[in-house]
Motif scaffolding. Structure first.
Motif, PDB file in Angstrom:
ATOM      1  N   LYS A  52      48.070  31.996  33.279  1.00  0.00           N
ATOM      2  CA  LYS A  52      47.119  32.192  34.378  1.00  0.00           C
ATOM      3  C   LYS A  52      47.506  33.401  35.217  1.00  0.00           C
ATOM      4  O   LYS A  52      46.652  34.213  35.583  1.00  0.00           O
ATOM      5  CB  LYS A  52      47.058  30.941  35.252  1.00  0.00           C
ATOM      6  N   SER A  53      48.784  33.527  35.538  1.00  0.00           N
ATOM      7  CA  SER A  53      49.210  34.668  36.357  1.00  0.00           C
ATOM      8  C   SER A  53      49.070  35.982  35.590  1.00  0.00           C
ATOM      9  O   SER A  53      48.729  37.014  36.174  1.00  0.00           O
ATOM     10  CB  SER A  53      50.628  34.475  36.901  1.00  0.00           C
ATOM     11  N   ASP A  54      49.309  35.964  34.271  1.00  0.00           N
ATOM     12  CA  ASP A  54      49.103  37.166  33.455  1.00  0.00           C
ATOM     13  C   ASP A  54      47.628  37.568  33.446  1.00  0.00           C
ATOM     14  O   ASP A  54      47.300  38.756  33.511  1.00  0.00           O
ATOM     15  CB  ASP A  54      49.583  36.949  32.018  1.00  0.00           C
ATOM     16  N   LYS A  55      46.736  36.590  33.378  1.00  0.00           N
ATOM     17  CA  LYS A  55      45.308  36.891  33.396  1.00  0.00           C
ATOM     18  C   LYS A  55      44.913  37.516  34.736  1.00  0.00           C
ATOM     19  O   LYS A  55      44.182  38.524  34.766  1.00  0.00           O
ATOM     20  CB  LYS A  55      44.464  35.649  33.132  1.00  0.00           C
ATOM     21  N   THR A  56      45.409  36.959  35.823  1.00  0.00           N
ATOM     22  CA  THR A  56      45.131  37.513  37.150  1.00  0.00           C
ATOM     23  C   THR A  56      45.636  38.943  37.235  1.00  0.00           C
ATOM     24  O   THR A  56      44.936  39.844  37.716  1.00  0.00           O
ATOM     25  CB  THR A  56      45.782  36.648  38.245  1.00  0.00           C
ATOM     26  N   ARG A  57      46.831  39.165  36.750  1.00  0.00           N
ATOM     27  CA  ARG A  57      47.443  40.496  36.749  1.00  0.00           C
ATOM     28  C   ARG A  57      46.624  41.470  35.906  1.00  0.00           C
ATOM     29  O   ARG A  57      46.313  42.573  36.330  1.00  0.00           O
ATOM     30  CB  ARG A  57      48.873  40.365  36.209  1.00  0.00           C
ATOM     31  N   ASP A  58      46.279  41.043  34.683  1.00  0.00           N
ATOM     32  CA  ASP A  58      45.497  41.907  33.787  1.00  0.00           C
ATOM     33  C   ASP A  58      44.124  42.219  34.381  1.00  0.00           C
ATOM     34  O   ASP A  58      43.644  43.355  34.286  1.00  0.00           O
ATOM     35  CB  ASP A  58      45.344  41.266  32.413  1.00  0.00           C
ATOM     36  N   ASP A  59      43.484  41.224  34.989  1.00  0.00           N
ATOM     37  CA  ASP A  59      42.179  41.447  35.623  1.00  0.00           C
ATOM     38  C   ASP A  59      42.306  42.484  36.739  1.00  0.00           C
ATOM     39  O   ASP A  59      41.460  43.380  36.865  1.00  0.00           O
ATOM     40  CB  ASP A  59      41.614  40.142  36.185  1.00  0.00           C
ATOM     41  N   TYR A  60      43.348  42.376  37.548  1.00  0.00           N
ATOM     42  CA  TYR A  60      43.605  43.327  38.632  1.00  0.00           C
ATOM     43  C   TYR A  60      43.762  44.744  38.075  1.00  0.00           C
ATOM     44  O   TYR A  60      43.154  45.692  38.566  1.00  0.00           O
ATOM     45  CB  TYR A  60      44.866  42.902  39.390  1.00  0.00           C
ATOM     46  N   LEU A  61      44.579  44.881  37.028  1.00  0.00           N
ATOM     47  CA  LEU A  61      44.853  46.198  36.445  1.00  0.00           C
ATOM     48  C   LEU A  61      43.611  46.775  35.765  1.00  0.00           C
ATOM     49  O   LEU A  61      43.300  47.955  35.924  1.00  0.00           O
ATOM     50  CB  LEU A  61      46.028  46.104  35.475  1.00  0.00           C
ATOM     51  N   ARG A  62      42.902  45.956  35.028  1.00  0.00           N
ATOM     52  CA  ARG A  62      41.691  46.427  34.342  1.00  0.00           C
ATOM     53  C   ARG A  62      40.610  46.836  35.345  1.00  0.00           C
ATOM     54  O   ARG A  62      39.881  47.798  35.108  1.00  0.00           O
ATOM     55  CB  ARG A  62      41.180  45.354  33.387  1.00  0.00           C
ATOM     56  N   ALA A  63      40.522  46.109  36.454  1.00  0.00           N
ATOM     57  CA  ALA A  63      39.542  46.455  37.485  1.00  0.00           C
ATOM     58  C   ALA A  63      39.826  47.828  38.085  1.00  0.00           C
ATOM     59  O   ALA A  63      38.935  48.461  38.644  1.00  0.00           O
ATOM     60  CB  ALA A  63      39.545  45.393  38.587  1.00  0.00           C
ATOM     61  N   ARG A  64      41.050  48.307  37.936  1.00  0.00           N
ATOM     62  CA  ARG A  64      41.434  49.621  38.433  1.00  0.00           C
ATOM     63  C   ARG A  64      41.423  50.679  37.325  1.00  0.00           C
ATOM     64  O   ARG A  64      41.942  51.767  37.488  1.00  0.00           O
ATOM     65  CB  ARG A  64      42.790  49.544  39.102  1.00  0.00           C
ATOM     66  N   GLY A  65      40.841  50.309  36.183  1.00  0.00           N
ATOM     67  CA  GLY A  65      40.631  51.272  35.120  1.00  0.00           C
ATOM     68  C   GLY A  65      41.744  51.379  34.092  1.00  0.00           C
ATOM     69  O   GLY A  65      41.724  52.279  33.251  1.00  0.00           O
ATOM     70  N   PHE A  66      42.710  50.471  34.128  1.00  0.00           N
ATOM     71  CA  PHE A  66      43.815  50.521  33.168  1.00  0.00           C
ATOM     72  C   PHE A  66      43.485  49.722  31.917  1.00  0.00           C
ATOM     73  O   PHE A  66      42.824  48.679  31.986  1.00  0.00           O
ATOM     74  CB  PHE A  66      45.099  49.948  33.782  1.00  0.00           C
ATOM     75  N   MET A  67      43.952  50.204  30.784  1.00  0.00           N
ATOM     76  CA  MET A  67      43.933  49.442  29.555  1.00  0.00           C
ATOM     77  C   MET A  67      45.288  48.740  29.475  1.00  0.00           C
ATOM     78  O   MET A  67      46.330  49.377  29.655  1.00  0.00           O
ATOM     79  CB  MET A  67      43.742  50.356  28.335  1.00  0.00           C
ATOM     80  N   VAL A  68      45.268  47.432  29.234  1.00  0.00           N
ATOM     81  CA  VAL A  68      46.511  46.661  29.165  1.00  0.00           C
ATOM     82  C   VAL A  68      46.715  46.216  27.724  1.00  0.00           C
ATOM     83  O   VAL A  68      45.873  45.529  27.148  1.00  0.00           O
ATOM     84  CB  VAL A  68      46.466  45.436  30.098  1.00  0.00           C
ATOM     85  N   LEU A  69      47.838  46.631  27.147  1.00  0.00           N
ATOM     86  CA  LEU A  69      48.207  46.218  25.796  1.00  0.00           C
ATOM     87  C   LEU A  69      49.353  45.215  25.914  1.00  0.00           C
ATOM     88  O   LEU A  69      50.332  45.485  26.597  1.00  0.00           O
ATOM     89  CB  LEU A  69      48.667  47.428  24.978  1.00  0.00           C
ATOM     90  N   ARG A  70      49.225  44.085  25.261  1.00  0.00           N
ATOM     91  CA  ARG A  70      50.271  43.060  25.289  1.00  0.00           C
ATOM     92  C   ARG A  70      50.739  42.770  23.874  1.00  0.00           C
ATOM     93  O   ARG A  70      49.926  42.593  22.972  1.00  0.00           O
ATOM     94  CB  ARG A  70      49.754  41.767  25.918  1.00  0.00           C
TER      95      ARG A  70
END
Length: 98
Positions: free
Chosen positions: A56-74
């Motif tokens: 859940k915290s990773d999803k919140t983090r990824d949503d925050y980063l993606r909303a700022r235009g970042f691509m997140v690779l895990r």
């Protein structure tokens, strides 16, 4: 850094033709690896990332980063350990280096 993060850094990321930084602060978060030129974040996930609360915290983090235009690779630790070449190739493709 974890052993998997060290392996990815020393045996691949630091040799790329574009700048990748380790342990970069972005907002309230510290990301494992960051490429500003491609607005890309690379995260290496240990087993704790597959527990419900951490997911859940990773999803919140990824949503925050993606909303700022970042691509997140895990990538999971196991992927680094068992499929290192495949992970490296995937990163090259996502960073548009091949």
């Amino acid at each position: 850094m974890t052993p998997q993060e060290r392996h990815l850094w020393y045996d691949f990321l630091r040799n790329l033709p574009i700048c990748v930084k380790r342990q970069q602060i972005i907002g309230d978060y510290i990301v494992d690896f960051y490429c500003a030129e491609r607005k890309t974040i690379i995260e290496i996930d240990g087993s704790q990332h597959y527990e419900e609360q951490k997911m859940k915290s990773d999803k919140t983090r990824d949503d925050y980063l993606r909303a700022r235009g970042f691509m997140v690779l895990r990538y999971a630790d196991n992927e680094i350990n068992c499929y290192f070449d495949r992970v490296c190739n995937d990163i090259l493709v996502k960073l548009e280096l091949i």
